[in-house]
Design an enzyme around this catalytic site. Structure first.
Site, short mmCIF file in Angstrom:
data_model
loop_
_atom_site.label_atom_id
_atom_site.label_comp_id
_atom_site.label_asym_id
_atom_site.label_seq_id
_atom_site.Cartn_x
_atom_site.Cartn_y
_atom_site.Cartn_z
N ARG A 70 0.83 -1.22 0.00
CA ARG A 70 0.00 0.00 0.00
C ARG A 70 0.86 1.26 0.00
NH1 ARG A 70 -5.51 -0.18 0.66
NH2 ARG A 70 -5.54 1.93 1.49
N ASN A 102 -8.41 8.79 5.77
CA ASN A 102 -7.38 8.22 4.90
C ASN A 102 -6.00 8.38 5.54
OD1 ASN A 102 -9.50 7.82 3.25
ND2 ASN A 102 -9.03 9.50 1.85
N ASP A 104 -3.25 8.20 3.60
CA ASP A 104 -2.36 8.32 2.44
C ASP A 104 -1.65 9.66 2.32
OD1 ASP A 104 -4.42 10.01 1.43
OD2 ASP A 104 -5.33 8.40 0.26
N HIS A 119 -7.24 8.37 11.31
CA HIS A 119 -6.75 6.98 11.38
C HIS A 119 -5.24 6.89 11.20
CE1 HIS A 119 -11.04 5.32 10.31
NE2 HIS A 119 -10.92 5.67 11.56
N ASN A 211 -21.08 11.15 -2.91
CA ASN A 211 -20.73 9.74 -3.05
C ASN A 211 -21.51 9.20 -4.24
OD1 ASN A 211 -20.41 6.89 -2.65
ND2 ASN A 211 -19.99 7.26 -0.49
P1 OAD Z 1 -14.94 2.46 2.24
O1 OAD Z 1 -14.13 1.59 1.33
O2 OAD Z 1 -15.77 1.81 3.30
O3 OAD Z 1 -15.93 3.36 1.40
C1 OAD Z 1 -15.52 4.10 0.29
C2 OAD Z 1 -16.71 4.89 -0.20
O4 OAD Z 1 -16.24 5.71 -1.27
C3 OAD Z 1 -17.88 4.07 -0.73
O5 OAD Z 1 -19.08 4.54 -0.14
C4 OAD Z 1 -17.88 4.36 -2.24
O6 OAD Z 1 -19.19 4.40 -2.81
C5 OAD Z 1 -17.25 5.75 -2.26
N1 OAD Z 1 -16.59 6.10 -3.53
C6 OAD Z 1 -16.00 5.29 -4.45
N2 OAD Z 1 -15.50 6.01 -5.45
C7 OAD Z 1 -15.75 7.31 -5.17
C8 OAD Z 1 -15.48 8.54 -5.84
N3 OAD Z 1 -14.84 8.58 -6.99
N4 OAD Z 1 -15.89 9.70 -5.24
C9 OAD Z 1 -16.54 9.66 -4.04
N5 OAD Z 1 -16.83 8.54 -3.39
C10 OAD Z 1 -16.44 7.38 -3.93
O7 OAD Z 1 -13.91 3.51 2.86
P2 OAD Z 1 -14.04 4.42 4.16
O8 OAD Z 1 -15.44 4.89 4.35
O9 OAD Z 1 -12.95 5.42 4.10
O10 OAD Z 1 -10.36 2.22 8.76
O11 OAD Z 1 -13.71 3.39 5.29
C11 OAD Z 1 -13.66 3.84 6.59
C12 OAD Z 1 -12.57 3.14 7.35
O12 OAD Z 1 -12.78 1.74 7.31
C13 OAD Z 1 -11.16 3.31 6.79
O13 OAD Z 1 -10.51 4.46 7.24
C14 OAD Z 1 -10.48 2.11 7.33
C15 OAD Z 1 -11.54 1.14 6.90
O14 OAD Z 1 -11.46 -0.12 7.18
C16 OAD Z 1 -9.27 1.77 9.38
O15 OAD Z 1 -8.32 1.33 8.77
C17 OAD Z 1 -9.36 1.89 10.87
#
Ligand code: OAD
Length: 243
Positions: A70, A102, A104, A119, A211
């Site tokens: 990653r 994120n 990153d 995070h 989203n």
């Molecule tokens: P997710 O992978 O759960 O969700 C990503 C979201 O981004 C989804 O709802 C997609 O529909 C949306 N998406 C995809 N492409 C997109 C775009 N081009 N523009 C806007 N939205 C888009 O990721 P997170 O919500 O960040 O935690 O996950 C939350 C946490 O769970 C992360 O920080 C991590 C994870 O496991 C830890 O590592 C503690």
């Protein structure tokens, strides 16, 4: 695309904007989101099986291989139009807080100044036991501290771990103080981050989501824009600056 005029009015009238971002904002930079299928070598694992203290205790080499993969992917990624638009938005409002789930560092690379890393950051190394930051040679299969020999881990928050108190307190304060809350690219499944919008709403803020796939919480928000962040955020900033 057009951002609703009443949403732009609310943003223009806002004293403090708080933005929460998730993996979706970096998707257009080629960084896979968490709940998309894992790619390549990693298809057989779920992130929960790699991003936890239990996983590290079970197989630290495997966990490091995943994080090294990653890190490399993120190092090669470029910031996208959505990251740049948020950096621009920050300059347009009196008070602006960006809370990101994120790890990153792409918001900072895009020029955002006030970023709360909820995070942690993938490029930081920490002692596995005490959690303090440590400088070490992280090319080893399982890096260790040069002084004490203790195992070292990536500086991210894993499943089952608590948010660093300074980040948590700053995010809670911003969510309860803001008058406009924008949730971008997050599935809103992981708490406490997912609770920030509700906190903002309870304190009187308007809430909007960007989203392409509307989340389970979207119906409780004032605005939901079903577009990729790289389309919607530049459009939002363009509407803000046009007369
Ligand atoms: P997710 O992978 O759960 O969700 C990503 C979201 O981004 C989804 O709802 C997609 O529909 C949306 N998406 C995809 N492409 C997109 C775009 N081009 N523009 C806007 N939205 C888009 O990721 P997170 O919500 O960040 O935690 O996950 C939350 C946490 O769970 C992360 O920080 C991590 C994870 O496991 C830890 O590592 C503690």
């Amino acid at each position: 695309m057009e951002i609703p005029a009443d949403m732009i009015d609310r943003i223009r009238g806002a004293r403090h904007i708080c933005v929460l971002t998730g993996a979706g904002i970096s998707a257009e930079s080629g960084v896979p989101t968490f709940r998309d299928a894992q790619t390549g070598l990693w298809t057989q694992y779920r992130p929960e099986e790699l991003a936890s203290a239990d996983a590290f205790l079970r197989d630290p080499e495997l966990v490091w291989r995943w994080y090294r993969w990653r890190r490399e992917l993120i190092s090669k990624a470029n910031v996208n139009a959505a990251h740049l638009a948020l950096a621009r938005l920050e300059k347009l409002v009196a008070d602006f807080t960006l809370v990101t789930q994120n790890v990153d560092g792409l918001h900072q690379r895009a020029g955002s100044d006030h970023v709360i890393e909820f995070h942690g950051n993938i490029f930081v190394n920490r002692f596995f036991k005490e959690g303090a930051e440590v400088e070490c040679d992280d090319s080893e299969p399982v890096p260790t501290c040069p002084d004490c020999g203790g195992p070292v881990r990536p500086g991210v928050v894993w499943f089952g771990e608590t948010i660093p108190p300074s980040a948590l307190n700053a995010a809670l304060a911003a969510a309860s103080d803001c008058d406009f809350f924008l949730s971008v690219g997050t599935s809103s499944l992981v708490y406490p981050a997912a609770g920030l919008a509700e906190l903002a709403q309870g304190s009187g803020a308007a809430v909007a989501e960007i989203n392409p796939q509307s989340t389970d919480l979207a119906h409780t928000y004032e605005f939901a824009i079903q577009e990729p962040a790289g389309v919607a955020l530049p459009a939002l900033v363009a509407s803000m600056v046009s007369e």
